[in-house]
Design a protein around this motif. Structure first.
Motif, PDB file in Angstrom:
ATOM      1  N   ASN A 135       0.817  -1.206   0.000  1.00 21.97           N
ATOM      2  CA  ASN A 135       0.000   0.000   0.000  1.00 21.97           C
ATOM      3  C   ASN A 135       0.852   1.256   0.000  1.00 21.97           C
ATOM      4  O   ASN A 135       0.337   2.363   0.055  1.00 21.97           O
ATOM      5  CB  ASN A 135      -0.952  -0.015   1.189  1.00 21.97           C
ATOM      6  N   ILE A 138       0.111   4.060   2.587  1.00 20.93           N
ATOM      7  CA  ILE A 138      -1.180   4.734   2.730  1.00 20.93           C
ATOM      8  C   ILE A 138      -1.865   4.288   4.013  1.00 20.93           C
ATOM      9  O   ILE A 138      -2.475   5.069   4.706  1.00 20.93           O
ATOM     10  CB  ILE A 138      -2.076   4.481   1.492  1.00 20.93           C
ATOM     11  N   SER A 171      -8.614   1.818   0.305  1.00 22.91           N
ATOM     12  CA  SER A 171      -8.310   1.979   1.729  1.00 22.91           C
ATOM     13  C   SER A 171      -9.518   2.561   2.450  1.00 22.91           C
ATOM     14  O   SER A 171     -10.468   3.044   1.830  1.00 22.91           O
ATOM     15  CB  SER A 171      -7.118   2.913   1.896  1.00 22.91           C
ATOM     16  N   GLU A 175      -8.467   5.722  -0.835  1.00 26.48           N
ATOM     17  CA  GLU A 175      -7.428   5.649  -1.858  1.00 26.48           C
ATOM     18  C   GLU A 175      -7.401   4.258  -2.488  1.00 26.48           C
ATOM     19  O   GLU A 175      -7.624   3.257  -1.807  1.00 26.48           O
ATOM     20  CB  GLU A 175      -6.038   5.927  -1.264  1.00 26.48           C
ATOM     21  N   ASN A 583      -1.303  11.776  -3.435  1.00 26.57           N
ATOM     22  CA  ASN A 583      -0.830  10.825  -2.408  1.00 26.57           C
ATOM     23  C   ASN A 583      -0.962   9.375  -2.881  1.00 26.57           C
ATOM     24  O   ASN A 583      -0.157   8.522  -2.520  1.00 26.57           O
ATOM     25  CB  ASN A 583      -1.528  11.063  -1.067  1.00 26.57           C
ATOM     26  N   GLU A 584      -1.946   9.112  -3.724  1.00 23.70           N
ATOM     27  CA  GLU A 584      -2.063   7.750  -4.264  1.00 23.70           C
ATOM     28  C   GLU A 584      -0.889   7.452  -5.193  1.00 23.70           C
ATOM     29  O   GLU A 584      -0.305   6.369  -5.164  1.00 23.70           O
ATOM     30  CB  GLU A 584      -3.372   7.590  -5.041  1.00 23.70           C
ATOM     31  N   ALA A 587       2.205   6.917  -3.137  1.00 25.47           N
ATOM     32  CA  ALA A 587       2.192   5.618  -2.455  1.00 25.47           C
ATOM     33  C   ALA A 587       2.456   4.489  -3.449  1.00 25.47           C
ATOM     34  O   ALA A 587       3.219   3.559  -3.175  1.00 25.47           O
ATOM     35  CB  ALA A 587       0.846   5.410  -1.773  1.00 25.47           C
TER      36      ALA A 587
END
Ligand code: ADP
Ligand code: MG
Length: 729
Positions: A135, A138, A171, A175, A583-584, A587
């Motif tokens: 992940n 994340i 998540s 995400e 942020n995805e 990650a």
């Protein structure tokens, strides 16, 4: 010394093709037998529920949770009739392959007994204990929740006793932790942007679908031989092995007669794939010995991706049944071709128009030009990112090396389309249009035949080739999830189409006629995206020079290619098209770098073990035999003559000593380099270290081992040789 190799070869020789019964039914009868398709939905669901579900599937309407229970009931009833006892959410995490966790349908009945149950809640959403899926940070491990959520657009299916439900995996905070979630978003983005552009030409278009037809290459290796090669078992490729004297020089395997055991495997695989609704169509021998290809008929992109994932796991299962192993690694053998996937990609409207195909009218042809040019704009603008989308530690062996296709993304168009674009670009704008009597508006552009397929001669060196009514992205890795490439391509094309219509609309708002505005923008874009167009030989060194001059992305280090995902242009594209957030992307890059490192790390360990435990002992053993022989000769003929007569053996003794020394030092250096690299905190820097320092050291060791294979007695060599791996089946 017991020699596993000879045992394996002997076993492999004994094998005969398994008998595969031809089904008594015709394919159209057993096709999709284990799929909850529309006909079954209709049969097993109440009419109103069926209609609501179809509306979700066809029009992307929101799923009404109130129908979930009824859908689950219907699915369960159908599944039970096929003997299913379990169900699973089937998803595509950021590892290779798919993930599933099976649950039985049973629940407590509240009276001390059990009942079989499957509720809408369980169908729609689940919370697999998924803390160990990659992940990229994340989810902290204490917030290990990830949800899988039903994707109603891909039908559920049964494998053995389990009802499999295709799902996305996200998540707790939303995400994407998988491939399917961003793929679906990218398909939506392309649908919206392309529909808007289509409406310039055809008012009745309401939706645009993306098509994907993949071609899957693979190797088949006898299972006994496979088990005698620890490198194949643990890394998917041979880390050593001298060329077979004969490999693919004669081109006698390509399209040749399919060997019997393989034929039986293919037949079995195809029947089972058809039963799962995978529309298999083509099968043939590929270029390398032991290499084959399978291709279905193209389908809607999301479904095609699921079907490819399903096929890859089915292949492994069926191969085992036939005592084969299927190798999906992009480069299992040095010196012969590697395997890839060709992703044939196109768009079509809900009214049945293939947008990358020429048509009969002026309107059709202008639309055709727009979609070709805007696809090129997308590929041009994001060529580095597109390459990053297919890069991996394993595909690096094809893309980074001198093999199909090259590590620079360019697009082949063929003479006709090239001439056409040049004409549109160069012609005096007033001349492109002329009003003629009966036919009305005429465009002075060369005729575009509706069927271009035979005209776009097949430039095999092009990574992104136009092939008549679609583009064929040939750089995808054989074991990759097609979604990775499709997410980038769809999103980039969505962005290009959106920019296109913004500019057209702006001109129209200023009072320009629509067609004229379209032509203006297209002429501008033909000029802009010209650097991506290349019809020449993609393998030539001159192209590398030329591509650099054109400003195309020429990076060939896999971990550095991943940087393209974090370029501001890429982030802007993904965010503005609503596909992934910063942020995805960050990650996911952590995952990519970490995966890269781990792959090379495992290879390096296996390399070290094999060198020390197989190669050096065997070579030294042979060396002692030779030394003993030299000693005997000296005993018989005296020192001078004995040594003279043993000249050849003495030479080999020396060669073995020298090579094993280099190998031993090499392995030591490899271990040290790994220790150094492992200290690096940053995943990116660590991956770069593995790429720059560890991978080349493995190559150097391999070189020495392959030379030893040539001198050491065949009788002693423990690892099955290339000729055995590639030719026995
Ligand atoms: P090859 O490139 O080996 O000649 P084929 O012509 O058999 O391959 O086609 C390869 C794949 O392309 C098949 O899956 C086929 O269904 C698919 N295909 C054909 N037309 C299209 C299209 N318009 N869009 C997407 N895929 C297509
Ligand atoms: Mg092809």
């Amino acid at each position: 010394m017991a020699n596993l190799r000879f045992g394996a070869v002997e076993e492999a020789f004994k094998k005969r093709p398994l008998e595969v019964k031809t089904p008594t039914e015709r394919p159209e009868q057993f096709y999709g037998k284990y799929v909850f398709n529309r006909a079954r939905m209709y049969k097993y669901l109440p009419v109103d529920v069926y209609q609501k579900l179809i509306d979700v599937i066809d029009n992307g309407s929101r799923l009404d949770r109130s129908i979930a229970d009824a859908v689950a009931q219907g699915m369960k009833k159908w599944a039970e009739e096929h003997g299913a006892t379990h169900y699973t959410h089937w998803f595509q995490p950021l590892t290779e392959g798919t993930a599933e966790k099976h649950d039985a349908f049973v629940e407590h009945d509240g009276k001390g007994g059990m009942i079989e149950e499957f509720s809408g809640k369980l169908l729609v959403q689940q919370e697999p204990d998924a803390s160990s899926f990659p992940n990229g940070g994340i989810r902290n491990t204490f917030e290990a929740r990830g949800y899988s959520a039903w994707d109603p657009t891909s039908p559920v299916f049964i494998i053995e006793d389990t009802l499999c439900i295709p799902t996305i995996f996200i998540s707790y905070t939303g995400e994407a932790l998988d491939y399917k979630a961003p793929l679906l978003k990218s398909l939506h983005a392309v649908n919206v942007a392309a529909t808007k552009v289509c409406q310039y030409f055809y008012q009745d278009v309401k939706q645009v679908h993306t098509n994907l037809g993949w071609e899957q290459e693979y190797f088949l290796i006898d299972e006994d031989l496979y088990f005698a090669r620890p490198d194949l078992m643990l890394t998917g490729r041979t880390l050593m092995g001298h060329d077979s004297a004969k490999n693919q020089q004669m081109d006698d395997h390509y399209f040749g007669t399919i060997p019997e055991r393989v034929q039986a495997f293919m037949k079995d695989l195809e029947i089972q794939a058809l039963e799962l609704g995978i529309p298999c169509k083509t099968r043939h021998n590929e270029v390398a010995p032991g290499q084959f290809e399978l291709a279905p008929i193209f389908e809607e992109c999301n479904l095609a991706v699921d079907h490819n994932m399903l096929l890859m796991s089915l292949m492994k299962k069926v191969a085992h049944k036939h005592s084969f192993r299927v190798l999906l690694h992009e480069k299992p053998f040095d010196g012969v071709n590697g395997s890839g996937k060709h992703n044939n990609w196109s768009l079509n409207t809900d009214t049945g128009i293939l947008l990358h195909a020429a048509g009969k009218t002026l309107n059709d042809n202008l639309r055709f030009v727009v979609f070709i040019v805007e696809t090129l704009m997308a590929v041009y603008k994001h060529n580095g990112l597109l390459k990053a989308s297919v890069m991996s530690a394993t595909n690096d062996h094809r893309l980074g090396a001198n093999e199909a296709p090259p590590a620079i993304i360019s697009s082949f168009l063929g003479k006709q389309i090239s001439d056409l674009l040049e004409h549109i670009e160069k012609a005096d704008k007033e001349n492109i249009f002329s009003l003629t009597g009966k036919t009305g508006l005429q465009m002075d552009i060369p005729e575009i035949p509706e069927l271009l397929i035979d005209n776009t001669d097949r430039n095999r060196t092009s990574p992104f080739a136009f092939t008549g009514n679609r583009f064929e992205f040939r750089a995808v890795g054989s074991e990759a999830n097609c979604a990775s490439a499709m997410i980038v391509l769809n999103t980039a094309v969505a962005e290009a189409l959106e920019r296109f219509s913004e500019r057209v609309d702006a001109l129209v708002a200023k009072g320009e006629d629509l067609t004229s505005a379209i032509i203006d923008i297209i002429r501008e874009d033909i000029k802009t995206c010209k650097p991506i167009h290349f019809d020449g030989n993609g393998y030539s060194d001159s192209w590398k020079e030329e591509a650099k001059k054109r400003g195309l992305d020429c990076e060939s280090s896999c971990p550095k290619c991943f940087d393209r995902y974090l370029d501001e242009d890429s982030i802007k594209m993904f965010e503005s098209m609503n596909v992934m957030k910063r942020n995805e992307l960050e990650a996911r890059n952590e995952v990519k770098w970490e995966t890269y490192t781990k792959k090379i790390q495992i290879e390096a360990r296996v390399m070290g073990d094999l060198a020390m435990n197989h190669i050096i002992p065997v070579a030294t053993h042979y060396q002692s035999q030779l030394a003993k022989n030299v000693q005997n000769m000296v005993n018989i003929f005296g020192d001078v003559e004995g040594k003279q007569l043993s000249e050849r053996n003495i030479k080999i003794i020396r060669e073995i000593a020298e090579r094993t020394n280099i190998i031993e030092t090499g392995v030591e250096e490899l271990v040290n380099a790994r220790k150094q690299a492992n200290k690096i905190e940053s995943q990116r820097e660590k991956a770069i270290a593995y790429h720059d320092t560890i991978a080349p050291k493995m190559e150097a060791i391999r070189y020495q081992i392959d030379k030893l294979e040539l001198v050491v007695s065949d009788e002693l060599w423990t690892l099955p040789k290339y000729r055995e791996l590639l030719f026995i089946r």
